[in-house]
Scaffold this motif. Structure first.
Motif, PDB file in Angstrom:
ATOM      1  N   PRO A  61      -3.375   7.346  -0.618  1.00 37.52           N
ATOM      2  CA  PRO A  61      -3.799   7.294  -2.023  1.00 37.52           C
ATOM      3  C   PRO A  61      -4.005   5.874  -2.532  1.00 37.52           C
ATOM      4  CG  PRO A  61      -1.469   7.848  -1.854  1.00 37.52           C
ATOM      5  CD  PRO A  61      -2.000   7.854  -0.458  1.00 37.52           C
ATOM      6  N   VAL A  62      -3.290   4.903  -1.934  1.00 46.04           N
ATOM      7  CA  VAL A  62      -3.447   3.494  -2.338  1.00 46.04           C
ATOM      8  C   VAL A  62      -3.609   2.641  -1.082  1.00 46.04           C
ATOM      9  CG1 VAL A  62      -2.480   1.558  -3.638  1.00 46.04           C
ATOM     10  CG2 VAL A  62      -1.978   3.899  -4.347  1.00 46.04           C
ATOM     11  N   GLU A  80      -5.391   7.854 -11.991  1.00 45.37           N
ATOM     12  CA  GLU A  80      -6.221   8.567 -11.029  1.00 45.37           C
ATOM     13  C   GLU A  80      -5.478   8.776  -9.713  1.00 45.37           C
ATOM     14  OE1 GLU A  80      -9.121  10.033 -11.456  1.00 45.37           O
ATOM     15  OE2 GLU A  80      -9.021   9.466 -13.572  1.00 45.37           O
ATOM     16  N   ILE A  81      -4.701   7.786  -9.303  1.00 47.16           N
ATOM     17  CA  ILE A  81      -3.926   7.909  -8.064  1.00 47.16           C
ATOM     18  C   ILE A  81      -2.853   8.992  -8.208  1.00 47.16           C
ATOM     19  CG2 ILE A  81      -2.237   6.696  -6.611  1.00 47.16           C
ATOM     20  CD1 ILE A  81      -3.939   4.153  -7.171  1.00 47.16           C
ATOM     21  N   ASP A 138       0.856  -1.168   0.000  1.00 48.09           N
ATOM     22  CA  ASP A 138       0.000   0.000   0.000  1.00 48.09           C
ATOM     23  C   ASP A 138       0.900   1.228   0.000  1.00 48.09           C
ATOM     24  OD1 ASP A 138      -0.843   0.573   3.471  1.00 48.09           O
ATOM     25  OD2 ASP A 138       0.869  -0.456   2.624  1.00 48.09           O
ATOM     26  N   THR A 164      -4.407  12.344  -8.007  1.00 50.45           N
ATOM     27  CA  THR A 164      -4.754  12.676  -6.623  1.00 50.45           C
ATOM     28  C   THR A 164      -3.541  13.198  -5.866  1.00 50.45           C
ATOM     29  OG1 THR A 164      -6.493  10.983  -6.609  1.00 50.45           O
ATOM     30  CG2 THR A 164      -5.686  11.749  -4.468  1.00 50.45           C
ATOM     31  N   GLN A 210      -6.723   3.420 -13.426  1.00 51.90           N
ATOM     32  CA  GLN A 210      -6.757   3.567 -11.976  1.00 51.90           C
ATOM     33  C   GLN A 210      -5.439   4.112 -11.443  1.00 51.90           C
ATOM     34  OE1 GLN A 210      -8.042  -0.080 -10.107  1.00 51.90           O
ATOM     35  NE2 GLN A 210      -9.909  -0.223 -11.334  1.00 51.90           N
ATOM     36  N   ARG A 211      -4.336   3.696 -12.038  1.00 52.98           N
ATOM     37  CA  ARG A 211      -3.036   4.223 -11.603  1.00 52.98           C
ATOM     38  C   ARG A 211      -2.936   5.721 -11.900  1.00 52.98           C
ATOM     39  NH1 ARG A 211      -1.181  -1.234 -12.759  1.00 52.98           N
ATOM     40  NH2 ARG A 211      -1.086  -0.882 -14.999  1.00 52.98           N
ATOM     41  N   PRO A 214      -4.653  -0.581  -7.489  1.00 49.78           N
ATOM     42  CA  PRO A 214      -5.090  -0.280  -8.862  1.00 49.78           C
ATOM     43  C   PRO A 214      -4.885  -1.480  -9.784  1.00 49.78           C
ATOM     44  CG  PRO A 214      -3.002   0.804  -8.375  1.00 49.78           C
ATOM     45  CD  PRO A 214      -3.505   0.259  -7.076  1.00 49.78           C
TER      46      PRO A 214
END
Length: 371
Positions: free
Chosen positions: A230-231, A245-246, A217, A249, A242-243, A237
């Motif tokens: 974030p993860v 988007e992280i 994580d 963020t 999805q990666r 992800p």
């Protein structure tokens, strides 16, 4: 029987007839454009995503990594290429790079995946310890006992697994990233924010499909707090979207968060939290800018936290330095607990050193003679 004939058509009549046959074969409809596919490798790798230059004449650009709206290139916004930040249609015919080239894994991620493939199990196993002076009588040593041998007993104890043994539980890794406002502020000077995001992206890509062997994580810290997640461990992800988007963020948080530093709190929290779940081995890796003195953080305090739990292998990787600040800080921390990586390409090698150091330390704790 084993010969081959090559027939080259040059006459106009024959060419027209062959063209008609070819059109019938592929099912040409009306005046639609036909597509010709040329497979070749560019030999070029991606570097960093960018929008690219705007062409005032909106001329078509194929390949390269300069112009926005081009096709079949790399790094810039466009269509049919690889490594760009987003799609951008400038209205031109699209030239598409091959799927194999788009799917090619960068060398740094490939190196890291090789390292993960070769990690050994480290969780201790309960086994019979033989040749002991006390414990239960070992039936295989009865004759030795009659001759006066003292070490004829066995007892249950923990030993590290044999080399190559399968992992019974996954290893646990927590990556602690700096997402503070200073990252965003000075990114235009030395690219610190970009390097941090590259390191996070590399970890996410490299650990894909290794869920059975490694659970990870990612936690962040900034002026807003020490446990920004974030993860989370249960929301790894699954794809590039999805990666992305992280990473977005992280970028936005660094842009709008309060000023301040929670490196120590983030590191301490990660070390305390990671051991709450049973695992084969524990790793905490802190990404830092080495500018701890600016916030009044003494290196001795950081060193104390890194070594606070013998179960956790905690390390710091400095990916930004003002002058020789990172090198000086590294000399004050415990040997082997910190590394300097001004280029994210160095991170796979650093992680290899980290994993290797834990393997060697276990060999020292359990010498071969004790087995």
């Amino acid at each position: 029987m084993g010969g081959r004939i090559w027939l080259w058509e040059t006459g106009l009549e024959h060419l027209q007839w062959s063209l008609m046959e070819w059109r019938n074969m592929i099912g040409r409809e009306g005046d639609r454009l036909m597509q010709i596919t040329i497979n070749r490798e560019s030999g070029e790798d991606v570097s960093s995503p960018k929008h690219g230059k705007e062409d005032p004449d909106n001329m078509p650009h194929v390949g390269g990594n300069t112009w926005a709206g081009g096709t079949g290139g790399r790094d810039t916004a466009g269509l049919g290429g690889k490594g760009g930040p987003y799609r951008l249609d400038a209205g031109h015919a699209v030239y598409q790079v091959s799927k194999a080239e788009k799917d090619a894994v960068p060398e740094e991620v490939h190196s890291l995946r090789i390292i993960l493939d070769n990690l050994q199990a480290k969780g201790k196993e309960r086994q019979w310890l033989r040749h002991q002076a006390t414990g239960e009588l070992d039936d295989a040593k009865i004759i030795d006992g009659l001759t006066g041998e003292k070490a004829i007993y066995k007892r249950r104890g923990e030993l590290p697994p044999q080399l190559g043994s399968p992992q019974q539980k996954p290893k646990r890794l927590r990556l602690v990233a700096d997402v503070s406002g200073s990252m965003y502020r000075f990114n235009g000077v030395d690219g610190w924010l970009e390097r941090s995001m590259e390191a996070v992206c590399m970890v996410m890509e490299a650990f894909e499909n290794y869920e059975e062997k490694f659970k990870y994580d990612i936690a962040g810290h900034s002026g807003d707090g020490y446990n920004i997640a974030p993860v989370p461990i249960n929301k790894i992800p699954k794809d590039n979207k999805q990666r992305l988007e992280i990473l977005k963020t992280m970028h936005v948080h660094a842009q709008f968060c309060m000023s301040g530093d929670h490196t120590l709190e983030g590191t301490e929290h990660a070390i305390n939290e990671i051991v709450k779940e049973e695992a084969d081995e524990y790793f905490v890796i802190v990404l830092s800018d080495a500018n701890l003195s600016h916030y009044g953080i003494h290196p001795a305090k950081f060193a104390q936290i890194l070594t606070s739990n013998p179960q956790v292998n905690a390390f710091a990787i400095f990916i930004r330095s003002l002058g020789d600040q990172a090198a000086r800080l590294q000399r004050t921390l415990p040997a082997g607990r910190s590394f300097v990586a001004m280029d994210t390409k160095d991170i796979p090698q650093i992680l290899q050193q980290i994993f290797t150091s834990t393997m060697l330390s276990s060999v020292k704790k359990f010498p071969l003679s004790s087995r």
